[in-house]
Design an enzyme around this catalytic site. Sequence first.
Site, PDB file in Angstrom:
ATOM      1  N   HIS A  42      18.018 -31.933 -31.910  1.00  0.00           N
ATOM      2  CA  HIS A  42      17.828 -30.945 -31.417  1.00  0.00           C
ATOM      3  C   HIS A  42      16.176 -31.645 -33.582  1.00  0.00           C
ATOM      4  O   HIS A  42      15.483 -30.475 -33.028  1.00  0.00           O
ATOM      5  CB  HIS A  42      18.122 -29.958 -32.643  1.00  0.00           C
ATOM      6  CG  HIS A  42      19.606 -29.394 -31.039  1.00  0.00           C
ATOM      7  ND1 HIS A  42      19.729 -27.985 -31.034  1.00  0.00           N
ATOM      8  CD2 HIS A  42      20.475 -29.923 -30.542  1.00  0.00           C
ATOM      9  CE1 HIS A  42      20.213 -27.825 -30.178  1.00  0.00           C
ATOM     10  NE2 HIS A  42      20.963 -29.595 -29.735  1.00  0.00           N
ATOM     11  N   ASP A  81      16.324 -22.963 -34.421  1.00  0.00           N
ATOM     12  CA  ASP A  81      16.537 -23.098 -32.559  1.00  0.00           C
ATOM     13  C   ASP A  81      17.530 -22.118 -31.779  1.00  0.00           C
ATOM     14  O   ASP A  81      17.434 -21.515 -32.825  1.00  0.00           O
ATOM     15  CB  ASP A  81      17.678 -24.537 -33.648  1.00  0.00           C
ATOM     16  CG  ASP A  81      18.020 -25.104 -32.683  1.00  0.00           C
ATOM     17  OD1 ASP A  81      17.899 -24.843 -31.081  1.00  0.00           O
ATOM     18  OD2 ASP A  81      18.298 -26.475 -32.808  1.00  0.00           O
ATOM     19  N   GLN A 114      13.683 -46.040 -30.356  1.00  0.00           N
ATOM     20  CA  GLN A 114      14.757 -46.083 -28.557  1.00  0.00           C
ATOM     21  C   GLN A 114      12.692 -45.896 -27.518  1.00  0.00           C
ATOM     22  O   GLN A 114      12.519 -46.743 -27.232  1.00  0.00           O
ATOM     23  CB  GLN A 114      14.828 -44.534 -28.503  1.00  0.00           C
ATOM     24  CG  GLN A 114      14.877 -44.901 -27.193  1.00  0.00           C
ATOM     25  CD  GLN A 114      15.660 -43.922 -26.591  1.00  0.00           C
ATOM     26  OE1 GLN A 114      17.376 -44.043 -26.971  1.00  0.00           O
ATOM     27  NE2 GLN A 114      15.944 -42.379 -25.948  1.00  0.00           N
ATOM     28  N   HIS A 158      22.690 -41.362 -21.464  1.00  0.00           N
ATOM     29  CA  HIS A 158      23.931 -40.127 -21.104  1.00  0.00           C
ATOM     30  C   HIS A 158      23.125 -39.515 -20.493  1.00  0.00           C
ATOM     31  O   HIS A 158      23.433 -38.149 -20.565  1.00  0.00           O
ATOM     32  CB  HIS A 158      24.586 -39.854 -22.265  1.00  0.00           C
ATOM     33  CG  HIS A 158      23.837 -39.952 -23.473  1.00  0.00           C
ATOM     34  ND1 HIS A 158      22.022 -39.972 -23.374  1.00  0.00           N
ATOM     35  CD2 HIS A 158      23.521 -38.787 -24.675  1.00  0.00           C
ATOM     36  CE1 HIS A 158      21.279 -39.382 -24.687  1.00  0.00           C
ATOM     37  NE2 HIS A 158      22.430 -38.396 -25.560  1.00  0.00           N
ATOM     38  N   SER A 197      16.178 -38.194 -23.951  1.00  0.00           N
ATOM     39  CA  SER A 197      15.833 -39.472 -24.115  1.00  0.00           C
ATOM     40  C   SER A 197      15.724 -39.031 -22.160  1.00  0.00           C
ATOM     41  O   SER A 197      14.781 -40.145 -21.855  1.00  0.00           O
ATOM     42  CB  SER A 197      17.319 -40.513 -23.331  1.00  0.00           C
ATOM     43  OG  SER A 197      18.134 -39.978 -24.792  1.00  0.00           O
ATOM     44  N   GLU A 207      11.546 -38.739 -22.600  1.00  0.00           N
ATOM     45  CA  GLU A 207      10.911 -39.844 -23.212  1.00  0.00           C
ATOM     46  C   GLU A 207      10.595 -41.043 -22.104  1.00  0.00           C
ATOM     47  O   GLU A 207      10.497 -41.857 -22.058  1.00  0.00           O
ATOM     48  CB  GLU A 207      12.258 -40.858 -24.106  1.00  0.00           C
ATOM     49  CG  GLU A 207      12.337 -39.464 -25.226  1.00  0.00           C
ATOM     50  CD  GLU A 207      12.786 -40.064 -26.968  1.00  0.00           C
ATOM     51  OE1 GLU A 207      13.179 -40.965 -26.453  1.00  0.00           O
ATOM     52  OE2 GLU A 207      12.985 -39.257 -27.328  1.00  0.00           O
ATOM     53  N   ASP A 235      24.377 -30.152 -21.532  1.00  0.00           N
ATOM     54  CA  ASP A 235      23.676 -30.191 -20.543  1.00  0.00           C
ATOM     55  C   ASP A 235      23.065 -32.431 -19.886  1.00  0.00           C
ATOM     56  O   ASP A 235      22.225 -31.699 -18.543  1.00  0.00           O
ATOM     57  CB  ASP A 235      22.379 -30.126 -21.008  1.00  0.00           C
ATOM     58  CG  ASP A 235      21.745 -31.332 -21.842  1.00  0.00           C
ATOM     59  OD1 ASP A 235      22.903 -31.245 -22.489  1.00  0.00           O
ATOM     60  OD2 ASP A 235      21.117 -31.357 -22.118  1.00  0.00           O
ATOM     61  N   GLN A 236      23.801 -33.133 -19.946  1.00  0.00           N
ATOM     62  CA  GLN A 236      23.646 -34.193 -19.261  1.00  0.00           C
ATOM     63  C   GLN A 236      24.066 -34.234 -17.827  1.00  0.00           C
ATOM     64  O   GLN A 236      23.181 -34.307 -17.354  1.00  0.00           O
ATOM     65  CB  GLN A 236      24.688 -35.278 -20.404  1.00  0.00           C
ATOM     66  CG  GLN A 236      23.562 -35.152 -21.626  1.00  0.00           C
ATOM     67  CD  GLN A 236      24.934 -35.915 -22.432  1.00  0.00           C
ATOM     68  OE1 GLN A 236      25.970 -36.631 -22.093  1.00  0.00           O
ATOM     69  NE2 GLN A 236      25.282 -35.635 -23.716  1.00  0.00           N
TER      70      GLN A 236
HETATM   71  O1  LIG Z   1      19.371 -46.163 -30.932  1.00  0.00           O
HETATM   72  C1  LIG Z   1      18.736 -45.194 -30.674  1.00  0.00           C
HETATM   73  C2  LIG Z   1      18.968 -44.103 -30.501  1.00  0.00           C
HETATM   74  C3  LIG Z   1      18.983 -42.262 -29.854  1.00  0.00           C
HETATM   75  N1  LIG Z   1      17.057 -42.455 -30.696  1.00  0.00           N
HETATM   76  C4  LIG Z   1      16.906 -41.211 -30.553  1.00  0.00           C
HETATM   77  O2  LIG Z   1      17.996 -39.844 -30.443  1.00  0.00           O
HETATM   78  C5  LIG Z   1      17.831 -38.881 -29.311  1.00  0.00           C
HETATM   79  C6  LIG Z   1      18.261 -38.355 -28.658  1.00  0.00           C
HETATM   80  O3  LIG Z   1      18.228 -37.827 -28.237  1.00  0.00           O
HETATM   81  P1  LIG Z   1      19.491 -37.072 -26.701  1.00  0.00           P
HETATM   82  O4  LIG Z   1      19.306 -37.926 -25.629  1.00  0.00           O
HETATM   83  O5  LIG Z   1      19.120 -36.056 -26.445  1.00  0.00           O
HETATM   84  O6  LIG Z   1      20.488 -37.422 -26.909  1.00  0.00           O
HETATM   85  P2  LIG Z   1      21.857 -36.348 -28.047  1.00  0.00           P
HETATM   86  O7  LIG Z   1      21.529 -37.521 -29.574  1.00  0.00           O
HETATM   87  O8  LIG Z   1      22.975 -36.973 -27.660  1.00  0.00           O
HETATM   88  O9  LIG Z   1      21.197 -35.250 -27.834  1.00  0.00           O
HETATM   89  C7  LIG Z   1      21.802 -33.899 -28.081  1.00  0.00           C
HETATM   90  O10 LIG Z   1      20.843 -32.747 -27.776  1.00  0.00           O
HETATM   91  C8  LIG Z   1      19.806 -33.167 -27.204  1.00  0.00           C
HETATM   92  C9  LIG Z   1      19.095 -31.578 -27.055  1.00  0.00           C
HETATM   93  O11 LIG Z   1      19.536 -30.570 -26.899  1.00  0.00           O
HETATM   94  C10 LIG Z   1      21.206 -32.709 -25.932  1.00  0.00           C
HETATM   95  O12 LIG Z   1      20.270 -32.596 -24.108  1.00  0.00           O
HETATM   96  C11 LIG Z   1      22.176 -33.328 -25.649  1.00  0.00           C
HETATM   97  O13 LIG Z   1      22.862 -33.498 -24.372  1.00  0.00           O
HETATM   98  C12 LIG Z   1      23.011 -33.380 -26.841  1.00  0.00           C
HETATM   99  O14 LIG Z   1      24.124 -34.656 -26.973  1.00  0.00           O
HETATM  100  C13 LIG Z   1      16.075 -39.826 -28.893  1.00  0.00           C
HETATM  101  O15 LIG Z   1      14.690 -39.082 -28.840  1.00  0.00           O
HETATM  102  C14 LIG Z   1      15.692 -41.033 -29.038  1.00  0.00           C
HETATM  103  O16 LIG Z   1      15.099 -41.736 -29.038  1.00  0.00           O
HETATM  104  C15 LIG Z   1      17.199 -43.183 -31.389  1.00  0.00           C
HETATM  105  O17 LIG Z   1      15.956 -43.015 -31.604  1.00  0.00           O
HETATM  106  N2  LIG Z   1      17.779 -45.036 -31.234  1.00  0.00           N
END
Ligand SMILES: O=c1ccn([C@@H]2O[C@H](COP(=O)(O)OP(=O)(O)O[C@H]3O[C@H](CO)[C@@H](O)[C@H](O)[C@H]3O)[C@@H](O)[C@H]2O)c(=O)[nH]1
Length: 454
Positions: free
Chosen positions: A18, A111, A332, A347, A352, A355, A371-372
């Site tokens: 978030h 948020d 990432q 996931h 992600s 991205e 939401d995945q």
């Molecule tokens: O080694 C890593 C792993 C992740 N990331 C970053 O971490 C973020 C991860 O975000 P996301 O892919 O949305 O996963 P979650 O951290 O699991 O996010 C939560 O929040 C999201 C937005 O509400 C939801 O869609 C997800 O289901 C919820 O788990 C991204 O920007 C990635 O680029 C890194 O930089 N390095």
Amino acid sequence: MERSDAHILVFPYPVTGHVNPMLQFSKRLASMGLRVTLVTTQPNTKPIEEAQSNNYPIHIEPISDGFQPGEKAQSVEAYLEKFQKVASQSLAQLVEKLARSERPIKFIVYDSVMPWALDTAEELGLDGAPFYTQSCAVSAIYYHVSQGMMKIPIEGKTASFPSMPLLGINDLPSFISDMDSYPSLLRLVLGRFSNFRKAKCLLINTFDMLEAEVVKWMGSQWPVKTIGPTIPSMYLDRRLEDDKDYGLSPLNLNVDACITWLDARDTGSVVYVSFGSLASLGEEQMEELAWGLKRSNDYFLWVVRELEEQKLPSKFIEDTADKGLVVRWCPQLDVLAHKAVGCFMTHCGWNSTLEALSLGVPMLVMPQWTDQMTNAKFVADVWGVGVRVKAPDEKGIVKREEIEECIREAMEGERGKEMKRNAERWKELAKEAVTEGGSSDKNIEEFVKEILCS
Ligand SMILES: O=c1ccn([C@@H]2O[C@H](COP(=O)(O)OP(=O)(O)O[C@H]3O[C@H](CO)[C@@H](O)[C@H](O)[C@H]3O)[C@@H](O)[C@H]2O)c(=O)[nH]1
């Protein structure tokens, strides 16, 4: 744009998925002349002073969430209750403090999972807008459930919503398909629609072309503004100088190690594996995944967060050292942008997903919760950029053979090539949306004008 006196507060829920998109949105607003202060209760980010001193484009204000560093709440409910109580007071105090400064707050972007922030804003005489960190489709589903237009538990095997493909039970957000799994989080996501009609507009981290029909449907009901994808500018339109990463990422990134390792691999030869910042796989699933990766015989870069490490099969890292690199966290975006990466096993967290779409990387999707599931459905069946693993067995496990087969399909087969072509197309469309004159760019401009004129 000229710097203006208008000062806005941006307040994300304190988890990476978030904070990242709301921080990026803040940088866009700052680049358009607004003064922006991001409110954070997150302790495990780069030192705040560092961000402040490096000509950082936005201001960061730490506030209390009612917990000491390292202190854990007894349950999700207990956390949410205390967080709301303490953070709403801290928010009001911050706004009052800034009211006595040269730049009082004019507007709050909060948020969407914290609708109480709009009540606090109202009490302080301010307008606000919720920021939706998930897809428009997911928000539309929660809206229908929150208003009783879709009854839960869902009866039958499918569910139909306006402007969306027919969804199977496994395509629905898990809080809905399995109502008893996280009742407090279900209340949290449905609560997003308790007072949203009082907000100035709804900001959604998506772009028009990606979710054309559902965005149109939502836009016909409320003042919706799509403003995504909120990826650092250097990966898309390159208009924000130095905007290369999310900035407030955790310490100890293995930047050099990951990139050096990828540099030594052939184009499209590596499977990048990450399940985001929250999901936690069971030990058996972790083992199946590990052996699935090994069986594929492809190179892999796997992010296993520190707390998950003990679930890896013993000696796995040593046994696969010629093929794989396991890290605790990685940059990432740099990884996805690297030519060696052939597919992203994810996931399907919304960030992600955006991205990967923005960087043109095909996906192998293994949704875990929230939401995945819905994101995975769109990735595989609507946008044509991913293979989804078959539903887990009765014990909830996706087996190594299935993982191996999906990796092959994504990395080698005709389907993989088609996914790559589609991904390249989405990459262009994502770029177009945020480039000057694109749909998201225009919406952000309009939003800024509305704030300045209010
Ligand atoms: O080694 C890593 C792993 C992740 N990331 C970053 O971490 C973020 C991860 O975000 P996301 O892919 O949305 O996963 P979650 O951290 O699991 O996010 C939560 O929040 C999201 C937005 O509400 C939801 O869609 C997800 O289901 C919820 O788990 C991204 O920007 C990635 O680029 C890194 O930089 N390095």
